[in-house]
Design a protein around this motif. Structure first.
Motif, PDB file in Angstrom:
ATOM      1  N   MET A   1     -43.404 -13.498 -27.357  1.00 46.45           N
ATOM      2  CA  MET A   1     -42.324 -12.593 -27.663  1.00 46.45           C
ATOM      3  C   MET A   1     -41.746 -12.897 -29.042  1.00 46.45           C
ATOM      4  O   MET A   1     -41.501 -11.998 -29.803  1.00 46.45           O
ATOM      5  CB  MET A   1     -41.209 -12.723 -26.629  1.00 46.45           C
ATOM      6  CG  MET A   1     -41.366 -11.778 -25.481  1.00 46.45           C
ATOM      7  SD  MET A   1     -40.071 -11.924 -24.239  1.00 46.45           S
ATOM      8  CE  MET A   1     -38.600 -11.683 -25.164  1.00 46.45           C
ATOM      9  N   GLU A   2     -41.546 -14.139 -29.283  1.00 45.73           N
ATOM     10  CA  GLU A   2     -40.882 -14.534 -30.513  1.00 45.73           C
ATOM     11  C   GLU A   2     -41.672 -14.148 -31.756  1.00 45.73           C
ATOM     12  O   GLU A   2     -41.114 -13.745 -32.754  1.00 45.73           O
ATOM     13  CB  GLU A   2     -40.648 -16.048 -30.498  1.00 45.73           C
ATOM     14  CG  GLU A   2     -39.769 -16.531 -31.621  1.00 45.73           C
ATOM     15  CD  GLU A   2     -39.459 -18.004 -31.458  1.00 45.73           C
ATOM     16  OE1 GLU A   2     -39.641 -18.734 -32.449  1.00 45.73           O
ATOM     17  OE2 GLU A   2     -39.043 -18.419 -30.370  1.00 45.73           O
ATOM     18  N   THR A  11     -43.258 -10.009 -17.234  1.00 46.60           N
ATOM     19  CA  THR A  11     -42.569 -11.071 -17.975  1.00 46.60           C
ATOM     20  C   THR A  11     -41.171 -10.612 -18.367  1.00 46.60           C
ATOM     21  O   THR A  11     -40.200 -11.360 -18.222  1.00 46.60           O
ATOM     22  CB  THR A  11     -43.366 -11.466 -19.228  1.00 46.60           C
ATOM     23  OG1 THR A  11     -44.651 -11.948 -18.822  1.00 46.60           O
ATOM     24  CG2 THR A  11     -42.654 -12.546 -20.019  1.00 46.60           C
ATOM     25  N   LEU A  12     -41.069  -9.381 -18.840  1.00 49.30           N
ATOM     26  CA  LEU A  12     -39.756  -8.842 -19.208  1.00 49.30           C
ATOM     27  C   LEU A  12     -38.841  -8.754 -17.985  1.00 49.30           C
ATOM     28  O   LEU A  12     -37.642  -9.033 -18.080  1.00 49.30           O
ATOM     29  CB  LEU A  12     -39.907  -7.466 -19.859  1.00 49.30           C
ATOM     30  CG  LEU A  12     -40.562  -7.451 -21.227  1.00 49.30           C
ATOM     31  CD1 LEU A  12     -40.797  -6.017 -21.686  1.00 49.30           C
ATOM     32  CD2 LEU A  12     -39.717  -8.194 -22.249  1.00 49.30           C
ATOM     33  N   SER A  14     -38.964 -10.714 -15.389  1.00 46.97           N
ATOM     34  CA  SER A  14     -38.542 -12.090 -15.073  1.00 46.97           C
ATOM     35  C   SER A  14     -37.397 -12.536 -15.977  1.00 46.97           C
ATOM     36  O   SER A  14     -36.425 -13.146 -15.519  1.00 46.97           O
ATOM     37  CB  SER A  14     -39.719 -13.053 -15.225  1.00 46.97           C
ATOM     38  OG  SER A  14     -40.714 -12.769 -14.290  1.00 46.97           O
ATOM     39  N   ILE A  15     -37.510 -12.210 -17.244  1.00 49.45           N
ATOM     40  CA  ILE A  15     -36.452 -12.571 -18.201  1.00 49.45           C
ATOM     41  C   ILE A  15     -35.162 -11.841 -17.865  1.00 49.45           C
ATOM     42  O   ILE A  15     -34.090 -12.449 -17.808  1.00 49.45           O
ATOM     43  CB  ILE A  15     -36.900 -12.264 -19.641  1.00 49.45           C
ATOM     44  CG1 ILE A  15     -38.051 -13.190 -20.047  1.00 49.45           C
ATOM     45  CG2 ILE A  15     -35.728 -12.385 -20.619  1.00 49.45           C
ATOM     46  CD1 ILE A  15     -38.749 -12.798 -21.324  1.00 49.45           C
ATOM     47  N   SER A  16     -35.268 -10.547 -17.614  1.00 50.61           N
ATOM     48  CA  SER A  16     -34.053  -9.777 -17.327  1.00 50.61           C
ATOM     49  C   SER A  16     -33.427 -10.212 -16.006  1.00 50.61           C
ATOM     50  O   SER A  16     -32.201 -10.235 -15.875  1.00 50.61           O
ATOM     51  CB  SER A  16     -34.345  -8.274 -17.340  1.00 50.61           C
ATOM     52  OG  SER A  16     -35.213  -7.912 -16.304  1.00 50.61           O
ATOM     53  N   ASN A  17     -34.254 -10.577 -15.015  1.00 41.89           N
ATOM     54  CA  ASN A  17     -33.708 -11.078 -13.744  1.00 41.89           C
ATOM     55  C   ASN A  17     -32.947 -12.380 -13.963  1.00 41.89           C
ATOM     56  O   ASN A  17     -31.882 -12.591 -13.374  1.00 41.89           O
ATOM     57  CB  ASN A  17     -34.827 -11.291 -12.725  1.00 41.89           C
ATOM     58  CG  ASN A  17     -35.308  -9.995 -12.119  1.00 41.89           C
ATOM     59  OD1 ASN A  17     -34.583  -9.008 -12.071  1.00 41.89           O
ATOM     60  ND2 ASN A  17     -36.544  -9.987 -11.662  1.00 41.89           N
ATOM     61  N   ALA A  18     -33.484 -13.249 -14.797  1.00 47.25           N
ATOM     62  CA  ALA A  18     -32.796 -14.511 -15.092  1.00 47.25           C
ATOM     63  C   ALA A  18     -31.462 -14.268 -15.792  1.00 47.25           C
ATOM     64  O   ALA A  18     -30.503 -15.010 -15.591  1.00 47.25           O
ATOM     65  CB  ALA A  18     -33.684 -15.396 -15.954  1.00 47.25           C
ATOM     66  N   LEU A  19     -31.407 -13.206 -16.598  1.00 49.58           N
ATOM     67  CA  LEU A  19     -30.171 -12.869 -17.309  1.00 49.58           C
ATOM     68  C   LEU A  19     -29.233 -11.988 -16.479  1.00 49.58           C
ATOM     69  O   LEU A  19     -28.129 -11.672 -16.913  1.00 49.58           O
ATOM     70  CB  LEU A  19     -30.505 -12.141 -18.620  1.00 49.58           C
ATOM     71  CG  LEU A  19     -31.289 -12.952 -19.650  1.00 49.58           C
ATOM     72  CD1 LEU A  19     -31.730 -12.051 -20.802  1.00 49.58           C
ATOM     73  CD2 LEU A  19     -30.449 -14.110 -20.170  1.00 49.58           C
ATOM     74  N   VAL A  23     -34.021  -4.543 -16.955  1.00 45.56           N
ATOM     75  CA  VAL A  23     -34.954  -4.714 -18.066  1.00 45.56           C
ATOM     76  C   VAL A  23     -34.659  -3.739 -19.209  1.00 45.56           C
ATOM     77  O   VAL A  23     -34.888  -4.059 -20.368  1.00 45.56           O
ATOM     78  CB  VAL A  23     -36.424  -4.614 -17.566  1.00 45.56           C
ATOM     79  CG1 VAL A  23     -36.793  -3.199 -17.216  1.00 45.56           C
ATOM     80  CG2 VAL A  23     -37.380  -5.182 -18.581  1.00 45.56           C
ATOM     81  N   LEU A  26     -32.819  -4.903 -22.354  1.00 48.39           N
ATOM     82  CA  LEU A  26     -33.477  -5.737 -23.357  1.00 48.39           C
ATOM     83  C   LEU A  26     -33.943  -4.926 -24.561  1.00 48.39           C
ATOM     84  O   LEU A  26     -34.401  -5.498 -25.544  1.00 48.39           O
ATOM     85  CB  LEU A  26     -34.682  -6.453 -22.733  1.00 48.39           C
ATOM     86  CG  LEU A  26     -34.388  -7.370 -21.547  1.00 48.39           C
ATOM     87  CD1 LEU A  26     -35.693  -7.945 -21.003  1.00 48.39           C
ATOM     88  CD2 LEU A  26     -33.431  -8.474 -21.928  1.00 48.39           C
TER      89      LEU A  26
END
Length: 78
Positions: A1-2, A11-12, A14-19, A23, A26
């Motif tokens: 991503m970076e 993957t997105l 998972s990231i949005s769920n953690a935040l 999604v 984002l």
């Protein structure tokens, strides 16, 4: 991503769920209409899941408070 590589929607998610955000939060904009529909559908599902989790969390919190109050009341009675 970076470094600008493509990332899967899973993957997105998972990231949005953690935040704790859908999604769709984002992205500023989504260029492909098909991707936008897919992301918005996933976001709707995530919002339903987040609401459910909050409901469960509140319910568990209330049960814990009730259990604590019951213990206190039982200990204070003769």
């Amino acid at each position: 991503m970076e470094n600008g590589t493509d990332v899967s929607l899973d993957t997105l998610a998972s990231i949005s769920n953690a935040l704790l955000v859908p999604v769709s939060e984002l992205f500023e904009s989504i260029e492909e209409e098909a991707k936008e529909v897919e992301i918005m559908d996933m976001s709707k599902e995530q919002l339903i899941q987040l609401k459910y989790r909050k409901t469960i969390t509140v319910s568990i919190t209330l049960l814990v408070i009730a259990a604590i109050l019951l213990v206190v009341l039982l200990q204070s009675s003769p």
